[in-house]
Design a protein around this motif. Structure first.
Motif: not given
Length: 778
Positions: A440-445, A380-383
């Motif tokens: 920044x997205x790489x770290x979040x994933x 859900x968080x990824x969506x």
């Protein structure tokens, strides 16, 4: 919309930047002072000696060999001198197969680019449709867009050329994919058959062990496998939750680094004791003697570590309902890992154990029942994350339009109307801003993947790569095409009738090829060149070397060889496959830029794998089925988009001929999955039995139990300090004699001496306590 001039300026800037970076690397790498940064792998293997150790003082820092300066670009041909079998032995199968992805890109796109530019270029360019439609619908375009399908009139017979070539491109891509899948599957089976002993070949991870009021977890596991695998069971180690202990050990390590820093500082200037402030980040608070402060902190932490170790050893609650179970043969491990153990499929769950350096120890303490909930929350968080990032992606697309900037900030109009500034904004800035967002997205994933509870670094990276690929598909590709087009053509849509909008979209989507050309040059040219320069590790190494390094051992620890970041590298490659396959029939001019990326990346990463990277795990190319699946996905998307594009061109007679292509592609994928994927998810019993038989004949006296017994203990429990000797002896006295650890006689030559960059708990240890988790039951 970017013009030919804008693309030319962007290409010139990126070529210049790439050339400067390569020249800087070629000069920096031959300097003696940088040798450990650019040849880290050889130092870790003990096969290279520092040139700074001998010779004159100047020679220790600057290369005075005139011949080396003449041959400063010889790293390029040298990167290809090592054959693939030797590369596998040197760097592992994962690294060698990762390079094959780039080579596969060259094999696919070089023939496609030649054919597309030779056939579709003239077919698209010899029309005047785009200029006529621009006047009617006021769509912004440039001369470069005349090479795309936007320049072909409605109901044109020329679309048959695109359809025929779509079939040719599909068949060629599938042929290359099948050959590569077959080759990599054979390489994996050969690698597993001829590799030296590794603990994971004999070990299975058992999870969701059912509770028993009369037996401990260790006793329960032992009894279960003695009954159900009596001829093959060898030993086991219960998983212990030592995460708090690991945090204390990591904290102590940081304190020791600071102590070494201040001791070195004092050694340089003995007339003044170093002082520090005890407040936040040393910005405020009372001043204290820095050396005494950290000595006190380390002593306090040492006491806490001893107490926490005792608590972990003696507390039954620290033992998780999971264990690493080892078998006498690979055949026994394969049978256990690939079968259901009981009638109830939710307990005694078995899977292949990761190799010890691949284990992500923090997640082993997560209860199995909570994993489903965690993965639901993460999904859900990824969506929401994907939807949220639509906003900055749309903002990036607005930067690609000078008109959009002038409307938002009219006072900037005189500046941005300057030709050079305008070219930089439209040909360079959008790609670099998008690249920053993706960092920044790489770290979040990766944080999200860790939260999901996967127990190996390789699985964490593959999971993160899967999400990164989905994000690239939805936001970077579809978001750039659809959102960007909608922003640019909004006024045109409002003023047109509803039945004219699809025609406008059909003209506008191919025009976005100019944005992807600029993105490829920024990310795929200059970005790849920065990979080989290793600017950040270079600066950090010299800072550590100046402030912290006191001995040769310290200097070796200061090296940061890095590794293949599969979670970010592979999705980036797949984005280029997607862009290339989609625009092969739509805008062939983009393909040469793709080819430059694959060629440049192949030589850069080959050099890095040979000389620098020290892979933190070896999965035996387990990621290849994901690579194959994503290229197939890109192929199907390209076919569907081509059908949608032709439908807007009113090519009703020719469009139906494309319907069979997705069906054939999906059938081909199912065929390859059924034929080759089992080699990546299962281990053939016949191969395991043959390997066991050969090893028994060659080494009949090999002590497998001593080889396996200490491999799957939590790293924090392996760290022993001299002041804890009495405690260790007390623990040894309480252990059963058959569980006393015997040092392993040998290890795989592929084991890494470095801790993992992802798993902070995976620390190297100078010594090992004679403690086995299975024997820690009271």
């Amino acid at each position: 919309m970017a013009t030919i001039g804008d693309i030319g300026v962007s290409a010139a800037l990126n070529i210049l930047i790439t050339f400067i970076i390569f020249i800087a690397f070629a000069i920096l790498r031959i300097q003696s002072i940088n040798d450990r940064v650019y040849y880290s792998k050889w130092y870790l293997k003990g096969l290279r000696q520092s040139p700074m150790s001998t010779g004159a003082f100047v020679r220790k820092f600057v290369n005075l060999d005139f011949g080396a300066w003449i041959r400063f670009l010889n790293w390029m041909p040298m990167a290809y001198k090592m054959p693939e079998p030797e590369l596998i032995d040197h760097a592992g199968l994962d690294s060698a197969v990762y390079l094959r992805i780039y080579f596969m890109g060259l094999r696919i796109f070089v023939p496609i680019a030649f054919l597309a530019c030779a056939v579709l270029g003239p077919v698209n360019f010899t029309n005047t449709t785009l200029g006529r439609d621009n006047k009617l619908s006021k769509i912004t375009s440039s001369e470069i867009d005349k090479l795309s399908t936007s320049n072909i009139p409605l109901k044109s017979e020329r679309f048959w050329a695109h359809i025929v070539l779509a079939y040719v491109f599909t068949f060629w891509t599938c042929y290359v994919l099948k050959r590569e899948y077959e080759k990599v599957a054979g390489m994996r089976l050969h690698f597993l058959a001829y590799e030296n002993q590794r603990p994971d070949q004999f070990t299975v991870l058992v999870r969701n062990v059912p509770p028993d009021p009369d037996e401990t977890v260790s006793e329960l596991v032992e009894h279960f496998f003695l009954v159900n695998h009596s001829n093959e069971y060898l030993t086991h180690e219960v998983v212990i939750n030592a995460n708090k202990l690991a945090r204390l050990v990591q904290k102590k390590k940081k304190m020791q680094n600071w102590l070494v820093y201040y001791q070195n500082k004092y050694a340089r200037n003995c007339s003044k004791r170093p002082v520090m402030k005890t407040g936040f980040l040393g910005l405020w608070g009372r001043k204290v003697d820095a050396i005494e402060h950290y000595i006190f902190k380390i002593e306090k932490l040492s006491t806490e570590i001893v107490e926490e170790r005792k608590r972990v050893i003696n507390d039954p609650k620290s033992r998780m309902p999971a264990a690493f179970v080892s078998f006498k043969t690979r055949w026994g491990a394969a049978v256990c890992a690939q079968t259901q153990q009981t009638r109830n499929p939710t307990i005694w769950l078995t899977e292949w154990a990761p190799e010890p350096r691949d284990v992500y120890w923090k997640n082993l303490s997560i209860p199995y029942v909570s994993l489903r909930i965690r993965r639901l929350i993460t999904g859900v968080a990824f969506l929401f994350l994907t939807l949220f990032f639509m906003v900055p992606i749309a903002f990036v697309q607005s930067l690609a339009s000078i008109e959009g900037i002038e409307k938002a900030a009219p006072f900037l109009k005189p500046t941005i109307e300057i030709e050079f500034v305008k070219a930089v904004i439209q040909g360079f800035l959008p790609g670099i801003i998008l690249k920053i967002f993706l960092i920044f997205l790489q770290m979040i994933l990766m944080i999200m993947s860790k939260y999901e509870g996967f127990v190996s670094l390789s699985t964490l990276e593959r999971r993160s790569a899967s999400r990164y690929y989905i994000f690239n598909l939805v936001n970077v590709f579809l978001g750039s095409v659809i959102t960007g087009t909608a922003f640019e053509q909004l006024n045109s849509f409002i003023r047109q009738s509803a039945n004219e909008i699809p025609k406008t979209i059909g003209v506008a989507i191919p025009i976005k090829a100019t944005f992807f050309i600029t993105y490829i040059m920024v990310d795929g040219w200059a970005g790849i060149a920065l990979e080989i320069l290793r600017l950040q590790p270079l600066i950090i190494y010299h800072l550590k070397n100046f402030f912290l390094v006191k001995t040769e051992e310290d200097r070796e620890k200061a090296m940061d060889p890095g590794s293949l970041c599969f979670n970010t590298g592979e999705p980036r490659i797949q984005l280029y496959f997607l862009i290339g396959l989609v625009y092969a029939t739509v805008a062939p001019l983009l393909l040469p830029f793709i080819i430059v990326f694959f060629g440049l990346a192949h030589i850069v990463f080959r050099h890095q794998i040979i000389n620098v990277y020290n892979q933190v795990y070896e999965s035996g190319a387990a990621f290849w089925p994901d690579v194959h699946k994503r290229v197939i996905t890109a192929l199907v998307i390209s076919q569907l988009l081509l059908m949608g594009l032709l439908s807007t061109k009113e090519a009703a007679q020719s469009t139906p001929f494309l319907l069979v292509l997705p069906v054939l592609t999906i059938w081909f994928h199912r065929f390859c999955t059924g034929r080759y994927e089992p080699a990546f998810v299962k281990h053939p019993l016949q191969e395991a039995l043959m390997k066991d038989t050969l090893e028994r004949a060659r080494e009949p006296n090999f002590n497998l139990k001593s080889f396996l017994q200490n491999k799957y203990i939590h790293p924090a429990l392996k760290i022993v300090h001299e002041e804890d000797d009495d405690d260790i002896e007390m623990q040894q006295g309480n252990m059963e004699s058959e569980n006393v650890l015997v040092p392993a006689k040998r290890q795989s030559h592929r084991n890494t001496p470095l801790p993992s960059d992802i798993s902070s708990a995976s620390l190297p240890s100078p010594s090992l306590p004679n403690t086995v988790t299975e024997s820690l039951e009271p």
